[in-house]
Write a protein that holds these residues in place. Sequence first.
Motif, PDB file in Angstrom:
ATOM      1  N   ASP A   1     -87.714 -63.940 -88.066  1.00 35.16           N
ATOM      2  CA  ASP A   1     -88.605 -63.312 -87.129  1.00 35.16           C
ATOM      3  C   ASP A   1     -89.387 -62.171 -87.809  1.00 35.16           C
ATOM      4  OD1 ASP A   1     -89.668 -62.106 -84.969  1.00 35.16           O
ATOM      5  OD2 ASP A   1     -87.835 -62.327 -83.778  1.00 35.16           O
ATOM      6  N   GLN A   2     -90.694 -62.226 -87.730  1.00 32.17           N
ATOM      7  CA  GLN A   2     -91.512 -61.187 -88.350  1.00 32.17           C
ATOM      8  C   GLN A   2     -91.197 -59.808 -87.758  1.00 32.17           C
ATOM      9  OE1 GLN A   2     -93.310 -61.861 -91.071  1.00 32.17           O
ATOM     10  NE2 GLN A   2     -93.468 -59.639 -91.229  1.00 32.17           N
TER      11      GLN A   2
ATOM     12  N   ASP B   1     -90.209 -56.493 -89.786  1.00 31.77           N
ATOM     13  CA  ASP B   1     -90.978 -55.249 -89.650  1.00 31.77           C
ATOM     14  C   ASP B   1     -90.084 -54.069 -89.249  1.00 31.77           C
ATOM     15  OD1 ASP B   1     -93.239 -56.570 -90.362  1.00 31.77           O
ATOM     16  OD2 ASP B   1     -93.992 -56.849 -88.322  1.00 31.77           O
ATOM     17  N   THR B   2     -89.120 -54.364 -88.377  1.00 37.47           N
ATOM     18  CA  THR B   2     -88.198 -53.311 -87.930  1.00 37.47           C
ATOM     19  C   THR B   2     -87.393 -52.773 -89.109  1.00 37.47           C
ATOM     20  OG1 THR B   2     -87.971 -54.543 -85.880  1.00 37.47           O
ATOM     21  CG2 THR B   2     -86.373 -52.781 -86.269  1.00 37.47           C
TER      22      THR B   2
ATOM     23  N   ARG C   1     -87.291 -49.128 -90.609  1.00 39.81           N
ATOM     24  CA  ARG C   1     -86.070 -48.352 -90.429  1.00 39.81           C
ATOM     25  C   ARG C   1     -85.421 -48.028 -91.778  1.00 39.81           C
ATOM     26  NH1 ARG C   1     -81.211 -50.650 -86.904  1.00 39.81           N
ATOM     27  NH2 ARG C   1     -82.898 -51.615 -85.722  1.00 39.81           N
ATOM     28  N   TYR C   2     -85.457 -48.969 -92.711  1.00 33.71           N
ATOM     29  CA  TYR C   2     -84.812 -48.767 -94.012  1.00 33.71           C
ATOM     30  C   TYR C   2     -85.874 -48.738 -95.106  1.00 33.71           C
ATOM     31  CZ  TYR C   2     -80.848 -50.603 -91.255  1.00 33.71           C
ATOM     32  OH  TYR C   2     -79.905 -50.848 -90.305  1.00 33.71           O
ATOM     33  N   GLN C   3     -86.821 -47.818 -94.976  1.00 28.24           N
ATOM     34  CA  GLN C   3     -87.991 -47.798 -95.841  1.00 28.24           C
ATOM     35  C   GLN C   3     -87.675 -47.802 -97.336  1.00 28.24           C
ATOM     36  OE1 GLN C   3     -90.536 -44.546 -94.716  1.00 28.24           O
ATOM     37  NE2 GLN C   3     -91.979 -45.990 -93.780  1.00 28.24           N
TER      38      GLN C   3
ATOM     39  N   THR D   1     -82.498 -55.893 -98.470  1.00 27.73           N
ATOM     40  CA  THR D   1     -82.731 -54.567 -97.892  1.00 27.73           C
ATOM     41  C   THR D   1     -81.496 -54.067 -97.142  1.00 27.73           C
ATOM     42  OG1 THR D   1     -85.068 -55.098 -97.650  1.00 27.73           O
ATOM     43  CG2 THR D   1     -84.240 -53.240 -96.370  1.00 27.73           C
ATOM     44  N   VAL D   2     -80.927 -54.958 -96.323  1.00 23.93           N
ATOM     45  CA  VAL D   2     -79.753 -54.588 -95.536  1.00 23.93           C
ATOM     46  C   VAL D   2     -78.601 -54.164 -96.454  1.00 23.93           C
ATOM     47  CG1 VAL D   2     -77.940 -55.561 -94.095  1.00 23.93           C
ATOM     48  CG2 VAL D   2     -80.339 -55.973 -93.522  1.00 23.93           C
ATOM     49  N   HIS D   3     -78.379 -54.943 -97.516  1.00 23.01           N
ATOM     50  CA  HIS D   3     -77.260 -54.636 -98.413  1.00 23.01           C
ATOM     51  C   HIS D   3     -77.512 -53.360 -99.216  1.00 23.01           C
ATOM     52  CE1 HIS D   3     -74.393 -57.887 -97.852  1.00 23.01           C
ATOM     53  NE2 HIS D   3     -75.433 -58.626 -97.527  1.00 23.01           N
ATOM     54  N   ILE D   4     -78.735 -53.176 -99.659  1.00 20.79           N
ATOM     55  CA  ILE D   4     -79.055 -51.950-100.400  1.00 20.79           C
ATOM     56  C   ILE D   4     -78.884 -50.750 -99.479  1.00 20.79           C
ATOM     57  CG2 ILE D   4     -80.901 -50.651-101.548  1.00 20.79           C
ATOM     58  CD1 ILE D   4     -82.018 -53.426-102.444  1.00 20.79           C
TER      59      ILE D   4
END
Lengths: 281, 281
Positions: A229-230, A234-235, A239-241, A271-274
């Motif tokens: 999902d785009q 995007d979220t 959120r985790y810039q 991104t989530v893991h980092i």
Amino acid sequence: MKIKRVLNNNTAISVNHSGLDVLLMGAGIAFGKKQGQSVDMDKVEKTFIIKDKDTLNKFTDLVIDVSLPEVMMAEKVINFAKIKLGKKFNEIIYVNLTDHMHNSIKQYKAGIVLKNPLKWDIARFYPDEYEVGQKAIKVASDELNIKFEDDEAAFIALHFVNAEIDGVETSNNLAYNVTKIVKEIEDIVKDYFHTEFDESSLNYYRFITHLKFFAQRLLAGKHYDDDEDQILLDTIKKRYQKAYDCALKIQNFVSEHYQYEISGTELLYLTVHINRLIKNL
Amino acid sequence: MKIKRVLNNNTAISVNHSGLDVLLMGAGIAFGKKQGQSVDMDKVEKTFIIKDKDTLNKFTDLVIDVSLPEVMMAEKVINFAKIKLGKKFNEIIYVNLTDHMHNSIKQYKAGIVLKNPLKWDIARFYPDEYEVGQKAIKVASDELNIKFEDDEAAFIALHFVNAEIDGVETSNNLAYNVTKIVKEIEDIVKDYFHTEFDESSLNYYRFITHLKFFAQRLLAGKHYDDDEDQILLDTIKKRYQKAYDCALKIQNFVSEHYQYEISGTELLYLTVHINRLIKNL
């Protein structure tokens, strides 16, 4: 049991036992023997049952060149690994490890000692398999009086990692290349955040585990479907810039060095893991 | 984008977008609309792309009965799970979770509250998925003002466990049955050694991980080939006598209760894992 084939320097024969090909080894077991004759069971020191025909053929070919003590040494290490790691391996480990240790011994005796540039990374990312490698060094020292370096423990560790990866047509270099890529990406993340990580933490363990599978996908040229999902992407991006920005650096790196294009989905999970790894910094 | 099918209470339509079937949801999106007409893009609140045709059909059928807020709630939970667990799930999770939460809400409103007898075991063996279940309870409370019990968190956790198990034709009960068997075997080991285990230890984690795969093999009726060297089995039997004896108890238990016969190889690995767990007692 009737002899099917006499193999090498009087120590190995092949027999058929209830439809299964079995390799019997023992000093003098094949001495003066011919096909069709009976086996002298007293001389059997070691029995190998390898179900996969192709693997058995490879192992049989190998046994022609390798001495009984070397074959037994490799088998001892494999048994130790089963107990240490608590799992079954692909049978190919019998071929790969025996062949590897046989060649290492030959090279060592010729004064050739191969360095393993990823030694410490292998020890970090695959600690249990590395411990098996160290056990192998000890066995080689105790039984054949060969004094290997730690580099050898790392090479042996990789053979066990390869034998754990199911189903994939594994090249012998797979685990080595996975280790290299995991280290490269770990370095990108370390550089980006100017930090070291707590390698004993659960989040670090998860991060490395994710990278191992990521590296396997990369080496196999497989991609996650880009079906996320785009809005979710995007979220996450917002959120985790910083984690996302670091993931983009990884995307560039693997595109440049491995011609591998990361999908949005893959970017999301990186991104989530980092983020999980750095959120306590 | 042209409408292929108008689905339900003016909130869902199906369209074809560059060869892919897409489900669009939004209040009033289908109001007065017919097949072949254009979509009013302003009304799209949610887009679902599900690649697997069979899964998409199931999801489409489901959406006919389920309200938009419920579908959106399930999707929010799935997105949370992706971020929390850092991995992709089988797309079937969209069907299973939406259907499950929809039914739970219906039952809850009718005063039916299902107990989950394995609640605490699910929380122990699958802590991350259980946390996702707790998040789902919070979302249901915040957005739909439904106050679920912890039991519901455990049911939801199991849906995510099922969606993580690749490749297997998973029944909805798979994760529940795995949990049950893991707990039964853990109890046998605890009883045998009259002890509790340090659940935060790495050896406990490995033990439980081994049991989860063991339970999956059992439920699938799959067996490890009984190809282990008899000498290795005998060695283990002698060296880890108590662990081996305890593994025999497990063998008897699963033979009696599940008509599943454990091979010597399976017995070997059980023994190794039990021994590792108890060796520091």
